[in-house]
Design a protein around this motif. Structure first.
Motif, PDB file in Angstrom:
ATOM      1  N   ALA A   1       0.963  -1.349   0.074  1.00  0.00           N
ATOM      2  CA  ALA A   1      -0.116   0.022  -0.095  1.00  0.00           C
ATOM      3  C   ALA A   1       0.694   1.294   0.095  1.00  0.00           C
ATOM      4  O   ALA A   1       1.932   1.267   0.769  1.00  0.00           O
ATOM      5  CB  ALA A   1      -0.993  -0.022   1.327  1.00  0.00           C
ATOM      6  N   VAL A   2       0.501   2.195  -0.837  1.00  0.00           N
ATOM      7  CA  VAL A   2       1.354   3.317  -0.729  1.00  0.00           C
ATOM      8  C   VAL A   2       0.520   4.708  -0.685  1.00  0.00           C
ATOM      9  O   VAL A   2      -0.677   4.724  -1.210  1.00  0.00           O
ATOM     10  CB  VAL A   2       1.821   3.481  -2.254  1.00  0.00           C
ATOM     11  CG1 VAL A   2       1.193   3.427  -3.252  1.00  0.00           C
ATOM     12  CG2 VAL A   2       2.840   4.747  -2.397  1.00  0.00           C
ATOM     13  N   VAL A   3       1.116   5.413   0.212  1.00  0.00           N
ATOM     14  CA  VAL A   3       0.329   6.905   0.668  1.00  0.00           C
ATOM     15  C   VAL A   3       1.050   8.005   0.383  1.00  0.00           C
ATOM     16  O   VAL A   3       2.332   7.971   0.721  1.00  0.00           O
ATOM     17  CB  VAL A   3       0.102   6.780   2.298  1.00  0.00           C
ATOM     18  CG1 VAL A   3      -0.811   7.988   2.618  1.00  0.00           C
ATOM     19  CG2 VAL A   3      -0.762   5.362   2.605  1.00  0.00           C
ATOM     20  N   THR A   4       0.559   8.878  -0.397  1.00  0.00           N
ATOM     21  CA  THR A   4       1.160  10.033  -0.834  1.00  0.00           C
ATOM     22  C   THR A   4       0.707  11.444  -0.528  1.00  0.00           C
ATOM     23  O   THR A   4       1.084  12.228  -0.575  1.00  0.00           O
ATOM     24  CB  THR A   4       1.116  10.105  -2.594  1.00  0.00           C
ATOM     25  OG1 THR A   4      -0.192   9.953  -2.945  1.00  0.00           O
ATOM     26  CG2 THR A   4       1.978   8.895  -3.087  1.00  0.00           C
ATOM     27  N   ASP A   5      -0.525  11.341   0.123  1.00  0.00           N
ATOM     28  CA  ASP A   5      -1.188  12.321   0.846  1.00  0.00           C
ATOM     29  C   ASP A   5      -1.528  12.313   1.980  1.00  0.00           C
ATOM     30  O   ASP A   5      -2.125  11.365   2.500  1.00  0.00           O
ATOM     31  CB  ASP A   5      -2.515  12.610  -0.097  1.00  0.00           C
ATOM     32  CG  ASP A   5      -3.310  13.829   0.250  1.00  0.00           C
ATOM     33  OD1 ASP A   5      -2.936  14.395   1.205  1.00  0.00           O
ATOM     34  OD2 ASP A   5      -4.113  14.123  -0.541  1.00  0.00           O
ATOM     35  N   PRO A   6      -0.977  13.118   3.139  1.00  0.00           N
ATOM     36  CA  PRO A   6      -1.290  13.246   4.507  1.00  0.00           C
ATOM     37  C   PRO A   6      -2.892  12.976   4.813  1.00  0.00           C
ATOM     38  O   PRO A   6      -3.334  12.492   5.668  1.00  0.00           O
ATOM     39  CB  PRO A   6      -0.822  14.537   4.981  1.00  0.00           C
ATOM     40  CG  PRO A   6       0.270  14.745   4.213  1.00  0.00           C
ATOM     41  CD  PRO A   6      -0.217  14.229   2.794  1.00  0.00           C
ATOM     42  N   GLU A   7      -3.774  13.618   3.975  1.00  0.00           N
ATOM     43  CA  GLU A   7      -5.190  13.418   4.209  1.00  0.00           C
ATOM     44  C   GLU A   7      -5.686  12.105   3.982  1.00  0.00           C
ATOM     45  O   GLU A   7      -7.069  11.793   4.460  1.00  0.00           O
ATOM     46  CB  GLU A   7      -5.832  14.323   2.903  1.00  0.00           C
ATOM     47  CG  GLU A   7      -5.708  15.958   3.068  1.00  0.00           C
ATOM     48  CD  GLU A   7      -6.386  16.521   2.239  1.00  0.00           C
ATOM     49  OE1 GLU A   7      -7.555  16.049   1.509  1.00  0.00           O
ATOM     50  OE2 GLU A   7      -6.455  17.975   2.222  1.00  0.00           O
ATOM     51  N   ASP A   8      -4.928  11.139   3.555  1.00  0.00           N
ATOM     52  CA  ASP A   8      -5.403   9.970   3.400  1.00  0.00           C
ATOM     53  C   ASP A   8      -4.850   8.884   4.845  1.00  0.00           C
ATOM     54  O   ASP A   8      -5.198   7.762   4.862  1.00  0.00           O
ATOM     55  CB  ASP A   8      -4.732   9.058   2.379  1.00  0.00           C
ATOM     56  CG  ASP A   8      -5.231   9.643   1.104  1.00  0.00           C
ATOM     57  OD1 ASP A   8      -6.500  10.086   0.926  1.00  0.00           O
ATOM     58  OD2 ASP A   8      -4.695   9.628  -0.120  1.00  0.00           O
ATOM     59  N   TYR A   9      -3.917   9.596   5.845  1.00  0.00           N
ATOM     60  CA  TYR A   9      -3.635   8.898   7.088  1.00  0.00           C
ATOM     61  C   TYR A   9      -4.814   8.193   7.800  1.00  0.00           C
ATOM     62  O   TYR A   9      -4.927   7.142   8.009  1.00  0.00           O
ATOM     63  CB  TYR A   9      -2.972   9.883   7.857  1.00  0.00           C
ATOM     64  CG  TYR A   9      -1.618  10.322   7.316  1.00  0.00           C
ATOM     65  CD1 TYR A   9      -0.872   9.653   6.186  1.00  0.00           C
ATOM     66  CD2 TYR A   9      -0.763  11.411   7.979  1.00  0.00           C
ATOM     67  CE1 TYR A   9       0.249  10.112   5.631  1.00  0.00           C
ATOM     68  CE2 TYR A   9       0.306  11.772   7.279  1.00  0.00           C
ATOM     69  CZ  TYR A   9       0.850  10.914   6.394  1.00  0.00           C
ATOM     70  OH  TYR A   9       2.247  11.687   6.025  1.00  0.00           O
ATOM     71  N   ALA A  10      -5.904   9.126   7.892  1.00  0.00           N
ATOM     72  CA  ALA A  10      -7.024   8.734   8.669  1.00  0.00           C
ATOM     73  C   ALA A  10      -7.697   7.423   7.989  1.00  0.00           C
ATOM     74  O   ALA A  10      -8.116   6.402   8.789  1.00  0.00           O
ATOM     75  CB  ALA A  10      -8.132   9.680   8.913  1.00  0.00           C
ATOM     76  N   ALA A  11      -7.919   7.692   6.744  1.00  0.00           N
ATOM     77  CA  ALA A  11      -8.655   6.550   5.978  1.00  0.00           C
ATOM     78  C   ALA A  11      -7.842   5.072   6.047  1.00  0.00           C
ATOM     79  O   ALA A  11      -8.124   4.025   6.321  1.00  0.00           O
ATOM     80  CB  ALA A  11      -8.706   6.712   4.457  1.00  0.00           C
ATOM     81  N   VAL A  12      -6.549   5.252   6.016  1.00  0.00           N
ATOM     82  CA  VAL A  12      -5.574   4.135   6.303  1.00  0.00           C
ATOM     83  C   VAL A  12      -5.474   3.372   7.553  1.00  0.00           C
ATOM     84  O   VAL A  12      -5.851   1.995   7.873  1.00  0.00           O
ATOM     85  CB  VAL A  12      -4.058   4.313   6.069  1.00  0.00           C
ATOM     86  CG1 VAL A  12      -2.996   3.390   6.380  1.00  0.00           C
ATOM     87  CG2 VAL A  12      -3.683   4.709   4.516  1.00  0.00           C
ATOM     88  N   LEU A  13      -5.848   4.455   8.668  1.00  0.00           N
ATOM     89  CA  LEU A  13      -5.742   3.832   9.923  1.00  0.00           C
ATOM     90  C   LEU A  13      -7.219   3.104  10.357  1.00  0.00           C
ATOM     91  O   LEU A  13      -7.428   2.191  10.862  1.00  0.00           O
ATOM     92  CB  LEU A  13      -5.710   4.721  10.914  1.00  0.00           C
ATOM     93  CG  LEU A  13      -4.143   5.417  10.964  1.00  0.00           C
ATOM     94  CD1 LEU A  13      -4.093   6.626  12.122  1.00  0.00           C
ATOM     95  CD2 LEU A  13      -3.255   4.312  11.299  1.00  0.00           C
ATOM     96  N   ASN A  14      -8.181   3.630   9.392  1.00  0.00           N
ATOM     97  CA  ASN A  14      -9.598   3.192   9.849  1.00  0.00           C
ATOM     98  C   ASN A  14      -9.715   1.897   8.985  1.00  0.00           C
ATOM     99  O   ASN A  14     -10.171   0.711   9.596  1.00  0.00           O
ATOM    100  CB  ASN A  14     -10.530   4.056   9.229  1.00  0.00           C
ATOM    101  CG  ASN A  14     -11.717   3.602   9.084  1.00  0.00           C
ATOM    102  OD1 ASN A  14     -12.675   3.490  10.146  1.00  0.00           O
ATOM    103  ND2 ASN A  14     -12.686   3.248   8.138  1.00  0.00           N
ATOM    104  N   ALA A  15      -8.850   1.704   7.848  1.00  0.00           N
ATOM    105  CA  ALA A  15      -9.033   0.399   7.052  1.00  0.00           C
ATOM    106  C   ALA A  15      -8.341  -0.550   7.820  1.00  0.00           C
ATOM    107  O   ALA A  15      -8.515  -1.673   8.174  1.00  0.00           O
ATOM    108  CB  ALA A  15      -8.420   0.735   5.786  1.00  0.00           C
TER     109      ALA A  15
END
Length: 538
Positions: free
Chosen positions: A155-169
């Motif tokens: 999984a690759v995350v490039t946007d801090p706005e996606d941190y919450a979605a990653v933790l929730n998933a």
């Protein structure tokens, strides 16, 4: 030749046991790292990111422990190593890949968290060439693309706005991420590196004066998803490119409902038009409908300018866009809200003006902090089937042009002022464009007709309608001047303007029949000025 695939099915859920974090933008980093560590994820990091995580008391391994090699060359080389890229690219269910990872002691990385050097911000800051080049990220995009390609396992995350979605998933899947989620992150990652490379290649073309590079790339960040496009059956989104040109993309919306696709298109047209008028020379107002001005005026203050602009075509102004070239004051705001208006855009707005507009809850108010520079170059892009048309911005300004009087009679000082005003407006009217003006205000606008003579007649008819609505004995085209965005191919367009009462004309010239048009002007005592520059706007 295409690379053959081994057809190894991707697992649905992949446990996240190890994450590599290397970020330029550290927004939300510590909270995210704490949550990952709390979920039992081993953290690996680089440089300043590792220091920030360690300083927060979170256990983290430096990437050099994985590679067995220190960061060198001012950090230019730190992750470009098989221990990193093998950990990201290895197909875990491929026996050959798994064997290579064991032989070379490469442990898999399940989550990559990277955002790139701030190239776009440094470019916009006006930094020198060397500083801009130094902020071209190499290792970051390489890791992002590797992880995105191997999204079957990473999984690759490039946007801090996606941190919450990653933790929730991760919480929903007891420490794992689904294939669908990894695919969406990968798609976003490739889009991010594409936009990043587009910004770099665009800067090189600009810096090296390469007008038409062999390859063109454009990128943007999604600002908002629109309810629909020009029509309800069309989808649409608004993307911002990062260009620091004051306008609808950089504006702050102080109130009102979300902008629609057509609102944005029309508001951009309105603000670009008022950008032609120096606020130090006078207040200017443009009222736009369907990307064309239905009224434009200059005056000592915005209220007077608005009333003059409104008088040109009060019917079309209903549901239009209003743009002003200086701070919106209460007096102007009070007049504007008397007519149903979709959007007001201004460099700034006084508190009193904001309070007046606030009473109209659906009316959008945008402030930009400045005006677009009509002389500044830039690129305009239009899609066609299978391609893109790219051209430079029309940055010709009438005040910079060498105007040539071609008739026996020269225009008076007032006529010349009105001629320059009208030509500024004609630049922003869809071609074929005819603009009648008097006392620094439009009094008739003809736009987008297949024949220039039709545009002249429509503009005159609109002036007649406005006069009747105002209870005037004759239209304001009597004694007006007229501007044409391109040359008159025949004298008939000029004669239509004469019939409407125009006394002076400004046009580019350059027709094979220029002499016929000049002769017709002389015959009717009309003053005519050539600009040598046309303003087609399709």
């Amino acid at each position: 030749m295409a690379v053959p695939a081994k057809k190894i099915p991707a697992p649905d859920l992949v446990s996240v046991r190890r994450a590599l974090l290397s970020v330029s933008d550290k927004t939300g980093l510590i909270e995210f790292a704490q949550a990952l560590a709390g979920a039992g994820v081993e953290l690996v990091s680089t440089g300043g990111t590792a220091k920030a995580i360690a300083a927060a008391g979170i256990a983290v391994r430096d990437v050099s422990e994985l590679t067995g090699f220190p960061e060198i060359m001012d950090g230019r080389v730190k992750t470009l190593h098989p221990s990193v890229h093998g950990a990201l690219l290895g197909v875990r269910d491929d026996p050959e890949h798994a064997q290579a990872m064991r032989e070379h002691n490469i442990a898999p990385i399940d989550l990559l968290v990277v955002n790139l050097y701030p190239f776009e911000e440094v470019r916009r800051s006006g930094a020198d060439y060397a500083s801009i080049v130094e902020n071209i990220d190499i290792g970051g995009p390489a890791m992002v693309r590797a992880s995105a390609k191997n999204h079957a396992y990473v999984a690759v995350v490039t946007d801090p706005e996606d941190y919450a979605a990653v933790l929730n998933a991760l919480e929903m899947n007891t420490g794992s991420l689904s294939l669908e989620f990894r695919q969406k992150l990968a798609a976003k990652a490739f889009a991010r590196t594409a936009a990043y490379d587009a910004a770099i290649s665009g800067w090189f073309a600009e810096a090296l004066d390469i007008e038409q590079p062999a390859w063109r790339a454009f990128g943007g960040r999604l600002e908002s998803v629109m309810r629909y496009g020009e029509n309800p059956h069309q989808t649409a989104g608004f993307y911002v490119t990062g260009e620091e040109r004051p306008g609808v993309a950089t504006a702050r919306q102080l109130q009102g409902k979300l902008l629609s696709y057509n609102n944005i298109n029309d508001t951009d047209a309105a603000f670009e038009l008022v950008g032609e008028f120096d606020p130090a020379q006078g207040a200017a107002v443009a009222i736009i409908k369907h990307a064309n001005p239905c009224g434009v005026a200059e005056a000592a203050d915005l209220r007077q300018a608005y009333l003059k602009a409104l008088a040109c075509d009060p019917v079309s102004a209903f549901g239009g866009i209003v743009a002003v070239n200086r701070l919106l004051d209460a007096e102007a705001a009070e007049e504007i809200v008397k007519t149903f208006t979709e959007v007001i855009i201004a460099p700034e707005a006084s508190e009193e003006a904001q309070a007046i507009i606030a009473a109209k809850k659906n009316l959008r108010l945008l402030v930009t902090g400045g005006l677009p520079d009509p002389r500044k170059s830039g690129l305009l892009v239009k899609s066609v089937a299978g391609g893109l048309l790219v051209q430079g911005r029309d940055n010709a300004v009438v005040g910079d042009l060498e105007l040539k009087v071609v008739t026996k009679r020269a225009p008076s000082a007032q006529e010349m002022a009105d001629l320059k005003f009208a030509f500024r407006v004609a630049k922003h009217v869809k071609s074929n464009a005819i603009v009648y003006a008097k006392d620094l205000a439009t009094v008739g606008v003809g736009a987008g007709q297949m024949s220039r003579v039709d545009s002249a007649r429509i503009a005159a008819r609109k002036a007649q309608d406005a006069a009747e609505a105002a209870g005037l004995a004759e239209p304001l085209t009597k004694g007006s001047v007229v501007a044409s965005d391109a040359f008159f191919p025949f004298a008939d367009g000029l004669l239509s303007a004469v019939e409407a009462g125009a006394t002076a004309v400004i046009q580019p010239g350059g027709s094979m029949r220029d002499e016929d048009v000049i002769a017709a002007a002389d015959e009717h005592g009309i003053a005519m000025v050539f600009t040598g520059v046309r303003h087609f706007r399709h």
